[in-house]
Design an enzyme around this catalytic site. Structure first.
Site, PDB file in Angstrom:
ATOM      1  N   SER A  61       0.805  -1.221   0.000  1.00  0.00           N
ATOM      2  CA  SER A  61       0.000   0.000   0.000  1.00  0.00           C
ATOM      3  C   SER A  61       0.838   1.271   0.000  1.00  0.00           C
ATOM      4  O   SER A  61       0.397   2.316  -0.484  1.00  0.00           O
ATOM      5  CB  SER A  61      -0.930   0.008   1.221  1.00  0.00           C
ATOM      6  OG  SER A  61      -0.190  -0.099   2.426  1.00  0.00           O
ATOM      7  N   GLY A  88      -1.886  -4.556   1.237  1.00  0.00           N
ATOM      8  CA  GLY A  88      -1.984  -5.832   1.936  1.00  0.00           C
ATOM      9  C   GLY A  88      -0.953  -6.859   1.525  1.00  0.00           C
ATOM     10  O   GLY A  88      -0.789  -7.879   2.205  1.00  0.00           O
ATOM     11  N   ASN A 118       3.527  -5.886   5.844  1.00  0.00           N
ATOM     12  CA  ASN A 118       2.387  -6.788   6.012  1.00  0.00           C
ATOM     13  C   ASN A 118       2.776  -8.222   6.374  1.00  0.00           C
ATOM     14  O   ASN A 118       1.907  -9.091   6.439  1.00  0.00           O
ATOM     15  CB  ASN A 118       1.549  -6.795   4.730  1.00  0.00           C
ATOM     16  CG  ASN A 118       0.932  -5.441   4.450  1.00  0.00           C
ATOM     17  OD1 ASN A 118       0.324  -4.831   5.323  1.00  0.00           O
ATOM     18  ND2 ASN A 118       1.091  -4.958   3.228  1.00  0.00           N
ATOM     19  N   ASP A 205      -3.075   7.501   9.661  1.00  0.00           N
ATOM     20  CA  ASP A 205      -3.474   6.440  10.584  1.00  0.00           C
ATOM     21  C   ASP A 205      -2.266   5.858  11.307  1.00  0.00           C
ATOM     22  O   ASP A 205      -2.339   4.757  11.837  1.00  0.00           O
ATOM     23  CB  ASP A 205      -4.227   5.332   9.842  1.00  0.00           C
ATOM     24  CG  ASP A 205      -3.397   4.712   8.715  1.00  0.00           C
ATOM     25  OD1 ASP A 205      -2.271   5.209   8.454  1.00  0.00           O
ATOM     26  OD2 ASP A 205      -3.860   3.737   8.095  1.00  0.00           O
ATOM     27  N   HIS A 208      -0.022   4.730   7.166  1.00  0.00           N
ATOM     28  CA  HIS A 208       0.023   5.137   5.765  1.00  0.00           C
ATOM     29  C   HIS A 208       0.314   6.631   5.653  1.00  0.00           C
ATOM     30  O   HIS A 208      -0.183   7.434   6.446  1.00  0.00           O
ATOM     31  CB  HIS A 208      -1.301   4.806   5.076  1.00  0.00           C
ATOM     32  CG  HIS A 208      -1.595   3.352   5.028  1.00  0.00           C
ATOM     33  ND1 HIS A 208      -2.447   2.733   5.924  1.00  0.00           N
ATOM     34  CD2 HIS A 208      -1.132   2.379   4.205  1.00  0.00           C
ATOM     35  CE1 HIS A 208      -2.506   1.437   5.636  1.00  0.00           C
ATOM     36  NE2 HIS A 208      -1.709   1.201   4.606  1.00  0.00           N
TER      37      HIS A 208
END
Length: 231
Positions: A61, A88, A118, A205, A208
């Site tokens: 991502s 992901g 991930n 967040d 990201h």
């Protein structure tokens, strides 16, 4: 038979690679229900047959999202860049994509890679081996291409075990590629402030990057890419 220490180390690495999930190429199972992951993979292959990119971005991502921001159009689109990011994806999923056509039909001067955040089930050392496996495969397919590994950005507002794991991975990869002439690394530790926190203006967040966050590294990345393409 006397086995020298360096040969023992090489043998252990081979064994680890063979049993490490992060280095075993596999399609991503999380997006299988609607086939989005495979559809994206096939679309990326289609693009390699239609375009002649100077730069390919591939990864998770962190790669995918930059393509949605204006900075992509401003800095990287003029380089005829392709964005092969899928949110992901872990190292083993990107390795599968690389092994199954996403870098065929093209001969970019540079590949920008970001992966590893991930890989939740593997240890830091296993994740580092996974990153290195992807790098090695890219070099095997594109031996004249330069690779920029975008260090995994830190995670969480405050210091935490996952952030330390990410830092361990980055240090291990940096050490491994330090002697590889075709591979360099983009530092992402700059997001950690002196008190150990991360500003939500940089990461919306605390994982990201925001447009402001990408601004802080993309101009450095542009300089690296410009030097590669110019040479």
């Amino acid at each position: 038979l006397i086995v020298r220490p360096e040969e023992q180390l090489q043998q252990r690495c081979c064994i680890n690679m063979a049993t490490n999930p992060a280095t075993i190429a596999t399609p991503c199972p999380y997006l299988a229900a609607d086939n989005r992951w495979m559809d994206l993979h096939e679309y990326f292959i289609f693009l390699t047959k239609e375009r002649e990119p100077d730069v390919v971005f591939i990864g998770d991502s962190h790669i995918q999202i930059v393509g949605q921001y204006e900075i992509w159009n401003k800095l990287f689109a003029p380089m005829h860049a392709l964005n092969f990011g899928i949110g992901g994806d872990a190292t083993q999923h990107i390795l599968w994509r690389v092994q199954n056509g996403e870098l065929e039909n093209i001969n970019p001067k540079a590949v920008v890679l970001c992966c590893g955040t991930n890989n939740h089930e593997e240890t830091a050392d296993q994740v580092a081996e996974g990153v290195i496996a992807v790098i090695n495969k890219i070099l095997e397919l594109l031996p004249n291409t330069k690779i920029i590994f975008m260090g995994i950005p830190p995670r969480g507002c405050h210091p935490n075990p996952l952030r330390e794991k990410v830092s361990h991975v980055n240090r291990a990869v940096a050490s491994h590629i330090s002697t590889m002439s075709h591979v360099m690394m983009l530092d992402t530790e700059l997001y950690v402030q002196p008190d150990g926190s991360i500003n939500p203006l940089d990461m919306f967040d605390f994982l990201h990057l925001t447009p402001v966050g990408y601004e802080k590294i993309c101009h450095t990345l542009l300089e690296m890419l410009t030097e590669i393409i110019g040479s």
